[in-house]
Design an enzyme around this catalytic site. Structure first.
Site, PDB file in Angstrom:
ATOM      1  N   GLU A 157       0.808  -1.223   0.000  1.00 47.27           N
ATOM      2  CA  GLU A 157       0.000   0.000   0.000  1.00 47.27           C
ATOM      3  C   GLU A 157       0.841   1.273   0.000  1.00 47.27           C
ATOM      4  OE1 GLU A 157      -2.881  -0.448   3.173  1.00 47.27           O
ATOM      5  OE2 GLU A 157      -4.109  -1.743   1.921  1.00 47.27           O
ATOM      6  N   GLU A 315      -6.394  -8.336  -0.767  1.00 48.00           N
ATOM      7  CA  GLU A 315      -6.746  -8.449   0.652  1.00 48.00           C
ATOM      8  C   GLU A 315      -8.229  -8.191   0.825  1.00 48.00           C
ATOM      9  OE1 GLU A 315      -4.675  -5.887   3.381  1.00 48.00           O
ATOM     10  OE2 GLU A 315      -2.773  -6.142   2.332  1.00 48.00           O
TER      11      GLU A 315
HETATM   12  C1  GLA Z   1      -4.232  -3.024   4.954  1.00 44.63           C
HETATM   13  C2  GLA Z   1      -2.808  -3.570   4.994  1.00 44.63           C
HETATM   14  C3  GLA Z   1      -2.671  -4.831   5.778  1.00 44.63           C
HETATM   15  C4  GLA Z   1      -3.522  -4.800   7.013  1.00 44.63           C
HETATM   16  C5  GLA Z   1      -4.960  -4.559   6.631  1.00 44.63           C
HETATM   17  C6  GLA Z   1      -5.905  -4.583   7.803  1.00 44.63           C
HETATM   18  O1  GLA Z   1      -4.919  -3.272   3.821  1.00 44.63           O
HETATM   19  O2  GLA Z   1      -2.270  -3.762   3.709  1.00 44.63           O
HETATM   20  O3  GLA Z   1      -1.310  -4.978   6.116  1.00 44.63           O
HETATM   21  O4  GLA Z   1      -3.074  -3.808   7.859  1.00 44.63           O
HETATM   22  O5  GLA Z   1      -5.055  -3.304   6.038  1.00 44.63           O
HETATM   23  O6  GLA Z   1      -7.233  -4.397   7.411  1.00 44.63           O
END
Ligand code: GLA
Ligand code: ZN
Length: 683
Positions: A157, A315
């Protein structure tokens, strides 16, 4: 239609997996071994490893401990589980921050961070880039040809901005290049004569810091563009050694409507697009279907970065997150439906954060496939296993692409310019909401629009909607005109074509840059309504409510037809919705934020007039439809995001229920229970 190209042929279908952090459990080999059995049981065929593992890979500068990772990747592979391998640059080990302070980001107030958190490096720092290159080179050499590794997951991210001296200098150099070393050109583009802000040298320019400049809108926009390009440059530096020593594709995980970076720029350097979806299911402000609409919009945005190629849902939570003010569980059934929605929109993967809950620290209570009991008979584990089964059944879908001729334009430059615009409603211009509304009106009519930028190709679309396209980049107006001249339908709204790419207002009336010739109307004034205040729009016998913004239009072509007029206020009776023929197509302008039903009726009319006319079918409330096609098959997904049983419109052709194998005939009307779904393949 192109033959299907699955993202990962090794898998023979869709990918099911997620973030896996063995580096947090190195003293528990028993747990690591059990994880493999649990993954297999849940139908998981991939694990994303090493995302924040720098300390475990290089505990001291130059001391490397890759052996644990060797074992993890080997064991997973022996068990048929493929590794998505991350570069660990999303967080830095303490030794690095201690020894090289320049890698720590400087905040907008000028203070340099101390060590802590994650995602907070200076993207310009030569030392950080060098450290990342070293690490990525080692990873690529060691694992780049491992048959169990299928993808590079860059960092995590990417985001944020740094305000250190290095970044300041780079910003100045970036501006010098952009404005061809001509400070006069910059002063003009930024309109700095205002409040005596004229620069005499590029060296005088600071980033927009908390205690500094905020009133020069062109600068705010350029700063965001610079931050994007600086991040893209950092990302390319990460990619270089990976490409040098391996042939694996590269991705990085994007976020939900993330405002800090123009993802269109980053997408160009990636092989595969992936993103992290955390919809606020079951919140107390909107329906589950509304949440699904926003999620679908984001999926469409992601898939449209590389049209025709599947994307990845990198994710999602299997149950709940831990970082919202109130962390609601996914109600039974919504998990499968949300996973199916991603696939229906074009994802070839369903991945989670996280496989196993950590014992401590910030994310210890974030939802996971396996919770602190380590058991496989929990509700979440069961639902994840059901999704595993579902994805196996849907294997043939892998590689197919969404099929649509409709697109909504969503643009970061435009978003930023609207956010910064001082006027209309100060902090509440609702760009996203309006994009969702148009997107959803089309969805309600069975469409599944792409979400594209204004600079992408318009080929292949017959209807484009450009909500609030306030900022027109060079060439966009002409391309929109060409699109319509060749037979396309364009829908524009209030706030269209007010400023150019550096936020200078167009002279000669809005929409500017020649667009008025296309729309056949001029927006002369813009009225802002207070929250709760409404006006009305009369269209034939129907009266619709409207709110928020009312543009006052004058007709600028004898061929412009008024479809709807305001019902109140001093502009009662004046045009609010117009249509103008242009070449072989037409341009519709909606000057005010009308209620959803008005949009549905309007689009319904446009669809039945489009070059490939069809009788639009209004879907039952809560239902969405998506289509993916490959060489010879069309897969249609019907998803019910409501708590009611619904009856679907008649099936348009003979097909096969992919989940039961049953043949269904054209004309039959299936029912779906609450959160139910049906996936059919054409026969
Ligand atoms: C983000 C991060 C992960 C984690 C999630 C939790 O998307 O990339 O590492 O922290 O949030 O929801
Ligand atoms: Zn910096």
């Amino acid at each position: 239609m192109q033959p299907q190209k699955p993202l990962f042929p090794q898998l023979g279908g869709l990918l099911h997996g997620g973030d896996y952090n063995p580096d947090q459990w190195l003293d528990r080999p028993d747990i690591l071994e059990k994880d493999i059995a649990l993954m297999k049981k849940a139908g998981i065929n991939s694990a994303s490893v090493g995302i924040f593992a720098w300390s475990a890979l290089e505990p001291q500068e130059g001391v490397y401990t890759f052996e644990w990772m060797d074992r993890v990747i080997d064991r997973l592979y022996e068990n048929g589980i493929y590794t998505v391998l991350a570069t660990p640059s999303g967080a830095r080990p303490v030794w690095m921050d201690e020894k090289y302070p320049e890698v720590r980001r400087v905040r907008p107030d000028g203070l340099r961070n101390i060590h802590g958190q994650r995602h907070n490096h200076c993207m310009s720092s030569p030392i950080y880039r060098q450290k990342v290159r070293q690490m990525n080179t080692l990873l690529a050499k060691r694992y780049g040809s491992h048959p169990g590794v299928i993808l590079w997951h860059l960092s995590n991210e990417y985001g944020g901005a740094c305000y250190c001296d290095l970044c300041r200098k780079k910003f100045q150099e970036w501006l010098r290049k952009k404005y061809h070393d001509d400070i006069g050109a910059l002063n003009h583009a930024w309109w700095t004569a205002f409040w005596s802000h004229t620069y005499t040298s590029f060296d005088q320019i600071d980033p927009p810091m908390e205690h500094g400049e905020h009133s020069v809108l062109g600068m705010l926009l350029d700063w965001r563009r610079f931050t994007t390009e600086n991040t893209a440059e950092f990302m390319r530096a990460e990619i270089e050694p990976l490409r040098q020593y391996s042939k694996l594709p590269v991705t990085t995980n994007f976020m939900w409507m993330y405002g800090g970076l123009d993802y269109h720029t980053l997408a160009k350097d990636l092989d595969i697009i992936s993103w992290d979806a955390y919809p606020r299911w079951h919140n107390n402000e909107e329906t589950v279907y509304d949440t699904a609409t926003q999620t679908a919009f984001n999926h469409s945005l992601m898939r449209s970065f590389k049209r025709g190629q599947p994307f990845m849902l990198m994710e999602s939570t299997p149950s709940q997150v831990n970082w919202m003010p109130f962390n609601k569980l996914k109600r039974p059934g919504i998990h499968a439906l949300a996973c199916l929605q991603a696939v229906a929109c074009g994802s070839d993967t369903v991945q989670y954060f996280q496989f196993r809950m950590g014992r401590g620290s910030f994310e210890q209570f974030h939802g996971a496939v396996v919770n602190h009991t380590g058991r496989d008979d929990t509700r979440t584990f069961r639902e994840v296993s059901e999704v595993g089964q579902l994805l196996r059944t849907l294997s043939p879908v892998a590689g197919s692409s969404p099929a649509t001729k409709k697109a909504v334009i969503y643009d970061w430059d435009n978003r930023w310019a609207i956010e910064d615009m001082a006027g209309a409603a100060k902090n509440d211009k609702k760009y996203h909401e309006v994009c969702y509304e148009h997107f959803d009106a089309l969805r309600r009519l069975g469409e599944d629009p792409d979400v594209i930028s204004s600079t992408e190709s318009f080929d292949g679309y017959d209807l484009i909607c450009a909500p609030m396209l306030y900022l027109l980049k060079p060439g966009v107006a002409q391309r929109l005109k060409d699109f319509v001249a060749q037979g396309g339908t364009l829908v524009t709204t209030w706030l269209t074509g007010y400023v150019n790419e550096t936020t200078l207002a167009f002279l000669g009336g809005f929409p500017g840059d020649g667009l008025m010739e296309l729309t056949g109307v001029e927006a002369e004034e813009l009225d802002t309504l207070y929250p709760g205040q409404t006006n009305g729009v009369q269209v034939g016998d129907e009266r619709y409510e409207t709110a928020q913004f009312c543009e006052l239009l004058s007709l600028r072509s004898p061929e412009t037809r008024v479809l709807g007029s305001y019902t109140q206020d001093f502009y009662q009776g004046q045009p609010a919705i117009t249509i103008h023929p242009y070449g072989k197509g037409k341009s519709v302008h909606i000057a005010t934020r009308v209620e959803k039903q008005c949009l549905i009726d309007l689009y319904s009319g446009l669809l039945s007039m489009s070059p490939s006319p069809k009788e639009p079918v209004l879907l039952p409330n809560g239902v969405e439809v998506h289509r993916r096609v490959n060489a010879d098959t069309q897969y249609t997904f019907y998803l019910n995001f409501s708590e009611e049983e619904v009856t679907l419109p008649a099936l348009p052709r003979d097909c096969r229920d992919m989940l039961t194998g049953e043949r269904l005939s054209a004309g039959s009307r299936e029912t779906l229970g609450a959160y139910g779904y049906l996936v059919v393949a054409s026969v």
